[in-house]
Design an enzyme around this catalytic site. Structure first.
Site, PDB file in Angstrom:
ATOM      1  N   GLY A  53     -55.843   6.920 -12.410  1.00 23.06           N
ATOM      2  CA  GLY A  53     -55.324   7.050 -13.580  1.00 23.06           C
ATOM      3  C   GLY A  53     -55.057   8.442 -13.592  1.00 23.06           C
ATOM      4  CE1 TYR A  54     -54.249   9.866  -9.420  1.00 27.29           C
ATOM      5  CE2 TYR A  54     -52.954   9.909  -8.005  1.00 27.29           C
ATOM      6  CZ  TYR A  54     -53.497  10.178  -7.964  1.00 27.29           C
ATOM      7  OH  TYR A  54     -54.817  11.143  -6.718  1.00 27.29           O
ATOM      8  CB  SER A 113     -51.676  -1.126 -12.047  1.00 28.11           C
ATOM      9  OG  SER A 113     -50.580  -0.759 -12.091  1.00 28.11           O
ATOM     10  CD  GLU A 134     -49.938   5.346  -4.695  1.00 31.54           C
ATOM     11  OE1 GLU A 134     -49.782   6.472  -5.366  1.00 31.54           O
ATOM     12  OE2 GLU A 134     -49.144   4.236  -5.825  1.00 31.54           O
ATOM     13  CD  GLU A 158     -34.476   9.109  -9.770  1.00 32.50           C
ATOM     14  OE1 GLU A 158     -35.717   8.480  -9.329  1.00 32.50           O
ATOM     15  OE2 GLU A 158     -33.162   8.318  -9.605  1.00 32.50           O
TER      16      GLU A 158
END
Ligand SMILES: Cc1cc2nc3c(=O)[nH]c(=O)nc-3n(C[C@H](O)[C@H](O)[C@H](O)COP(=O)(O)OP(=O)(O)OC[C@H]3O[C@@H](n4cnc5c(N)ncnc54)[C@H](O)[C@@H]3O)c2cc1C
Length: 396
Positions: free
Chosen positions: A122-123, A156, A239, A383
């Protein structure tokens, strides 16, 4: 410089190949059935190899980065995951090793190890993706609980998750990076609603998650209140280091060669004899080998105690570029069979679906081509990786 594997590494590679041949004979597909997935999990566990990246004190096998590299390469090219899949294993466990209390380690690591609990991340929030530090989901202390209110998005697997590791705001008094607190939230807690976001391919992977007065025990806070940004950044470097896709790209490269060897090229021979195709494929291969070396170097540095830092952004950026190019080579191989893939939902219920045309691999790889585009966004966009490299590597 000798870039080949040492005799010990080669012996280890033979051992890994023997385990794979024994536990998962050719012809079986890991993705085919739950039974197959369980078979592989048990095979890894039988050797204590499912925790390959865990520190020895938490049950890891104490492999060198070279052994980890061999393990990942051999398993991936056999179509098998190198570890128990899931965000608990890949992302949360390293945070628990570094910042979790002994009680939290004792409570959460065994379930991650045994794959008994599914975690989600949950970011991101509406309006806080790249600029994650601006997140606004509030956690207000009320005695021995935090009361959480707000909304997360693109979460997700939240619809299947038992727990979420979540970034919340506990203070807005100074700069946005301060005042973020890292909480572990049981998804069964009253006040949590998970709503699906259906993606363009008809799949349900993403969700919106809302929190309405959700009460989270203080004991579920990782580390110090307000220091969550430090832990969150650490998690992101893990990650991203895992998003170099080296083994996957190498596996795809071998499959592209197989496919191109039987597909007609422009000069009368096969596509694999077409000088234009081969020179582009070789260039991608050279870049992939360089990326593999960079990944190995990073793994050695991490094993020696340093954090992956901005190098993880380089790995993710270049790894994404290469894996996407690999999927494009497949489109070239598939030629006319690379026509847009129609999901089954396009056909009215009960209508027989047209027989698929073209080789089986074409449909699988076309789906992968579309899926690989997401790698430029998930875990931080291209980016943003360039901005990190500009600031922390090039000092611009
Ligand atoms: C497959 C997938 C899985 C995901 N799973 C999860 C998950 O489980 N949990 C979770 O919390 N999130 C998840 N996400 C969300 C992901 O982290 C965000 O989509 C990502 O961080 C980008 O945020 P955003 O979508 O809000 O885009 P924005 O931040 O709005 O960016 C829009 C565009 O602007 C560009 N941009 C933004 N800021 C800058 C800047 N400073 N300089 C240059 N360009 C800039 C971006 O590169 C991008 O092209 C997932 C995303 C994908 C694609």
């Amino acid at each position: 410089m000798d870039l080949d594997f040492s005799p010990d590494d080669r012996a280890f590679r033979d051992e890994v190949r023997a385990l794979i041949a024994d536990a998962f004979p050719p012809g079986l597909s890991y993705d085919d059935s739950r039974e197959h997935r369980k078979m592989w999990r048990l095979a890894m566990a039988s050797r204590g190899w499912s925790l390959n990246k865990w520190p020895v004190r938490f049950g890891g096998p104490g492999w060198t980065p070279g052994q980890n590299y061999i393990w990942e390469r051999e398993t991936t090219s056999a179509g098998l995951p190198p570890q128990v899949p899931g965000m608990g294993m890949a992302m949360l466990a390293p945070i628990l090793f570094g910042y979790g209390s002994p009680i939290q380690q004792e409570r959460f690591l065994p379930d991650i190890r045994e794959d008994r609990v599914v975690w989600c991340q949950g970011y991101s929030e509406p309006g806080s993706g790249s600029d994650l530090a601006s997140l606004g989901t509030r956690a207000v202390r009320d005695g021995e609980v935090y009361v959480v209110d707000g909304e997360k998005v693109w979460t997700s697997g939240a619809h299947e998750a038992d727990w979420m590791f979540c970034l919340t705001r506990t203070s807005s008094e100074s700069r946005p990076q301060a005042g973020i607190t890292f909480l572990l939230i049981d998804m069964k807690t009253p006040g949590i609603e998970v709503r699906p976001i259906i993606s363009i391919d008809g799949r349900h992977a993403f969700n919106r998650v809302t929190f309405d007065g959700v009460r989270v025990p203080v004991e579920n806070r990782i580390g110090i209140e307000g220091e969550g940004w430090t832990y969150a950044k650490g998690l992101l470097t893990h990650e991203r280091t895992g998003q170099a896709f080296v083994s996957l790209s190498m596996t795809l490269l071998a499959r592209i060669r197989d496919a191109a060897a039987v597909i007609p090229g422009s000069g009368g021979g096969t596509l694999l004899e077409d000088p234009g195709f081969v020179s582009r494929l070789t260039l991608a291969e050279v870049e992939l080998e360089a990326l593999a070396m960079t990944e190995m170097r990073t793994l050695w540095e991490v094993a020696a105690g340093s954090a992956p830092g901005a190098q993880s952004s380089m790995l993710k950026l270049k790894g994404t570029d290469i894996v996407q190019r690999m999927t494009e080579f497949f489109i070239e191989c598939a030629g006319p069979y690379a026509a847009p893939w129609l999901p089954a939902t396009d056909f009215p219920k009960g209508t027989p679906q047209p027989d698929p045309i073209g080789p089986d691999w074409a449909r699988r790889e076309i789906a992968r081509y579309f899926e690989a585009r997401a790698a430029s966004i998930a875990g931080g966009t291209d980016e943003i990786q360039r901005n990190i490299i500009a600031k922390h590597v090039l000092r611009l």
